[in-house]
Design a protein around this motif. Structure first.
Motif: not given
Length: 342
Positions: A122-133
């Motif tokens: 989840i942390q990894k996904t959150s970092e990816t989503l934050s980058t995309k956001l």
């Protein structure tokens, strides 16, 4: 409980032994007293009775003590069996509790490991989503800048279009008012046409109505041509039909039935020899209307004819009959609708 019972039992044994020693001591004393009585010649009967009573009581206590010892031993045995069962059950419970602790510990460890893995994911996904956001936010800002300029142009064009549409709407309202006025006039005309339609249909039916017939009769064995007597009421049946438009004439009964209300013209002609009176009568619903008649004379044959115009209602009947005593050889009967009436 077991130790307490043992203590009680030991105490009772000690007391029993003490009583036995007392009894032995008393017996010795008794023997000494007996010897002393013998020496002194005294009366010790009362003392003997007391000693016997004391001995009997001691025996009873001993018996009770033995019974108590037996019951105590039985209770101790039962208690030992229950303690053994309790120990086995406790051992089983301890084993089960140990197994449950092991299972819970293993499940807890597995759950903890799985949750840690999920948390990392989840942390990894959150970092990816934050980058995309962040990337999408930059794109949105860029698009917003472009859209602002386009929207300003669109607003200007919309304002111009709105002004044109208002002008067109006013023109359209004027046109609609004119159309509504014309539509109202048309609806009034349609209402008038609808009111007149039944009358028009009736007139059209009357105009299109065609009723006409013509038939002849010749003396033969198959038809009645006379002579007519007082006892006969046969009408003339014109069985040879030339025309029967509207099927109002019945060639089997000789009767014409008016299918429409209107004005009709009928004509008939008879031909006969001088041996009998010739001629016929036209009848409407059983009532005489017009007739022809030729008496017997020097002529070899005679011909008569007549024509009449009658106003009939729907269902009125027209037919031809002979004069009483008359006879004909041939005849023609015709009729048609001149015009319908309301």
């Amino acid at each position: 409980m077991k130790s307490h019972t043992k203590k009680e039992l030991n105490k009772m044994k000690t007391e029993l032994e003490k009583h036995q020693e007392d009894i032995a001591s008393l017996k010795r004393d008794v023997r000494e007293l007996v010897k002393h009585r013998e020496r002194v010649g005294g009366n010790f009967s009362q003392i003997e009775q007391r000693l016997d009573t004391t001995e009997r009581q001691l025996r009873q206590k001993k018996a009770k003590l033995e019974n108590l010892e037996t019951e105590t031993e039985t209770a101790l045995n039962d208690t030992q069996r229950l303690l053994s069962l309790y120990k086995n059950e406790l051992s089983h419970l301890n084993t089960t509790a140990s197994e449950l602790e092991d299972k819970v510990e293993a499940q807890f460890t597995a759950t903890k490991t799985e949750l840690e893995a999920r948390l990392k994911k989840i942390q990894k996904t959150s970092e990816t989503l934050s980058t995309k956001l962040n990337e999408q936010k930059a794109e949105v800002d860029e698009f917003k800048g472009k859209a602002d300029g386009k929207f300003r142009n669109v607003d200007e064009r919309l304002n111009a279009t709105l002004k044109q549409q208002k002008s067109d709407t006013n023109t359209l309202k004027s046109d609609i008012a004119g159309i509504a006025h014309r539509l109202k006039s048309a609806e009034e005309k349609v209402a008038v046409q609808q009111a007149l339609k039944p009358e028009v249909d009736r007139l059209r039916a009357e105009v299109n109505a065609k009723v006409a017939f013509s038939a002849s009769i010749i003396e033969s064995k198959g038809v009645f041509t006379g002579p007519k007597t007082a006892g006969t009421s046969n009408i003339l049946i014109f069985n040879r039909v030339f025309t029967n438009v509207g099927n109002a004439y019945n060639s089997k009964t000789g009767v014409f039935t008016a299918p429409l209300k209107g004005v009709y013209q009928f004509s008939f002609m008879t031909f006969g020899y001088n041996s009998h009176t010739s001629g016929a009568l036209l009848v409407k619903n059983g009532h005489y209307q017009v007739f022809t008649w030729e008496f017997k004379g020097p002529d070899a044959s005679d011909t008569t004819s007549n024509t009449v115009i009658l106003k009939l209602n729907v269902g009125d009947c027209i037919n031809i009959i002979l004069w009483e005593g008359g006879k004909i050889h041939a005849s023609v009967f015709s009729g048609f609708l001149v015009f319908p009436t309301s």
